[in-house]
Design an enzyme around this catalytic site. Structure first.
Site, PDB file in Angstrom:
ATOM      1  CB  ALA A   1      -5.889   9.247  -4.779  1.00  0.00           C
TER       2      ALA A   1
ATOM      3  CB  SER B   1      -1.631  -2.225  -6.332  1.00  0.00           C
ATOM      4  OG  SER B   1      -0.970  -2.175  -5.147  1.00  0.00           O
ATOM      5  CE  LYS B   2      -6.681   3.467  -6.570  1.00  0.00           C
ATOM      6  NZ  LYS B   2      -7.739   4.320  -6.427  1.00  0.00           N
ATOM      7  NE  ARG B   3      -2.353  -0.971   1.084  1.00  0.00           N
ATOM      8  CZ  ARG B   3      -3.087   0.285   1.977  1.00  0.00           C
ATOM      9  NH1 ARG B   3      -4.069   0.753   1.422  1.00  0.00           N
ATOM     10  NH2 ARG B   3      -2.215   0.814   2.792  1.00  0.00           N
TER      11      ARG B   3
END
Ligand code: GLU
Length: 504
Positions: free
Chosen positions: A15, A264-266
């Site tokens: 994504a 971040s993505k997380r």
């Protein structure tokens, strides 16, 4: 003057993070501001990291945000193709050219040999453990092997990579429009692989070749690419393109809300807010990540919020339409320091846009949420609801919580409120109100208020009991907008039904 041409060059590895959207946005604003071109290039040379559907996700995200590219994947122009995997044949000749002019060399080291080198460097406590100007002298490559052996190995089909030959003792200066002159000593650079044994270029080679061939004037990208830039500067030099080198602008990182490290993505999952523009389902794990669109953000608000992550106009103004952003934007006003993501501010932006959005537009968005609840309401009714609740909401997803009672009659009544308002005389009062409402011909909030207040005055009823019991009948609890406005929107029949229901 050279035409302004900028690009957004994401890799389809999953994504699109909101930092990526911001990069696209700043490129887009810059292009529009200078009547330039903004193009989308898909950098998919690393097939091992390729994720199916990611390219479509990126395009759909840009579309939702209103960030339009005028050249790129799906919009072919004069510099295509715009997907690097469709440009494969282009890159090899540039790698060869570097070999010819000494800017790069063949390397035959096996993974085991590379690992051995790393271990050796670790054991002697070397500061860096990389393939570079020092260590390449000890490795198996066309700089150390005799020429005929190199030819033989290649002729035999032995796997090799092509590495850049970084200079030994030189300061490489990157001129950055945001950061000024950033100096890198060549000692810290490694001899990055430019071309892999599978015949594919790496990011560095393909990126620079394409920026050159696509006549990119400005490379505007995230700060995480700054350390790669000296390498890119070297490539421009080795290919003799120094005079046409684009200008660089590295955007500040977007930091976690507490300022501790990159968002971040997380983090989205951990911190409880989306880091993606649209909901994303990971095709390999089926894990679903939330998106701003699904959370009820308006794209205009999302864009306005993103624009302020690392940029500000230098004035008090905070609400900017896309056109106003184009006018106000400049790279000089982009900050060097990381920008903290602020969820409350994001909501604030959305609230500002919600309150000024047309009810028709909000109705369209709210209808999605209603349909998910299997509620089918007429648009003109939903519009009226939007009008009265939008002030109270930060997100479209909050509309339900603020306006549920317009769509569902109470199934139960809050017992604490019930206890307060349900006196012996309450049923009698409600019956009287019911009669008045039944006979009321002008069903407006104003008129209804007048009628009920007259009754209260005439009979000396307690305002609290009358108002609160009626509210309980309409909403089921002590909650909601102006009581008489609720009446008006629900309409005579529904109001009578709900009074009837609480009496029974
Ligand atoms: N493909 C790189 C990325 O995924 C592009 C970096 C650049 O803009 O040069 O972000």
């Amino acid at each position: 003057m050279k035409k302004i041409r900028v690009r957004f060059a994401p890799s389809p590895t999953g994504a699109l993070h909101l930092g990526g959207v911001r990069t696209a946005l700043f490129n887009y604003l810059f292009a529009l501001k200078h009547q330039g071109d903004f193009l989308l290039r898909i950098e998919d040379t690393d097939q091992t990291r390729y994720v199916k559907g990611a390219e479509e996700y990126i395009i759909e995200s840009l579309r939702w945000c209103g960030i339009e590219y005028n050249e790129g994947v799906g919009k072919e122009g004069n510099f295509g193709p715009y997907r690097q995997s469709d440009r494969k044949e282009i890159y090899k000749q540039y790698a060869d050219k570097l070999i010819e002019n000494g800017g790069a060399y063949f390397a035959f080291d096996t993974p085991e040999e590379l690992e051995e080198m790393r271990k050796h460097l670790e054991s002697i406590h070397s500061e860096t453990q990389q393939y570079d100007a020092k260590t390449r002298k000890l490795m198996k490559n066309s700089l150390t092997l005799p020429e005929n052996e190199v030819k033989e190995r290649i002729a035999k089909g032995e796997p090799y990579v092509i590495r850049i030959k970084t200079p030994e003792n030189e300061e490489i200066v990157v001129q950055d429009l945001i950061r000024g002159a950033v100096k890198f000593h060549s000692e810290i650079l490694d001899d990055k692989v430019l071309f892999k044994s599978d015949g594919m270029p790496t990011y560095h080679l393909a990126n620079v070749v394409d920026d050159h061939l696509m006549q990119i004037s400005h490379v505007i990208r995230g700060e995480e690419w700054l350390p790669s830039t000296p390498l890119h500067v070297l490539l421009y030099r080795f290919w003799g393109w120094e005079n046409e080198m684009p200008q660089f602008a590295h955007l500040p990182l977007i930091l976690k809300p507490d300022g501790n490290g990159k968002l971040s993505k997380r983090d989205g999952l951990k911190l409880g807010f989306p880091v993606y523009p649209l909901r994303y389902t990971d095709p390999s794990t089926s894990e679903v990540s939330e998106g701003y669109r699904e959370w009820g953000y308006l794209p205009e608000a999302f864009i306005n919020m993103l624009a302020f992550l690392g940029w500000n106009p230098g004035t008090e103004q905070e609400i900017f339409s896309l056109n106003e952003l184009v006018d106000a934007f400049s790279l000089e006003k982009v900050s060097k320091a990381g920008a903290k993501f602020d969820l409350e501010k994001a909501k604030w932006f959305n609230h500002q846009y919600l309150r000024t959005s047309s009810n028709q537009k909000l109705t369209q968005l709210f209808q999605h949420f209603l349909k998910q609840k299997n509620i089918f309401a007429e648009n003109h009714f939903v519009e009226k609801v939007c009008e009265v609740i939008k002030e109270r909401c930060h997100l479209v997803s909050e509309f339900w919580g603020q306006g549920f009672y317009f769509f569902e009659a109470p199934k139960e009544y809050d017992s604490a409120t019930m206890k307060k308002v349900w006196k012996t005389e309450t049923p009698q009062i409600l019956c009287e109100v019911k009669e008045l409402i039944k006979n009321c011909s002008e069903f407006s909030a104003e008129n209804l208020e007048k009628i009920v207040k007259n009754l209260i005055n005439e009979k000396q009823y307690s305002v609290g009991i009358v108002f609160n019991s009626l509210r309980l009948a309409m909403v089921g609890k002590n909650f909601g907008i102006d009581l008489f406005k609720i009446f008006e929107i629900l309409g005579k029949n529904e109001v009578l039904n709900r009074i009837e229901a609480i009496l029974n």
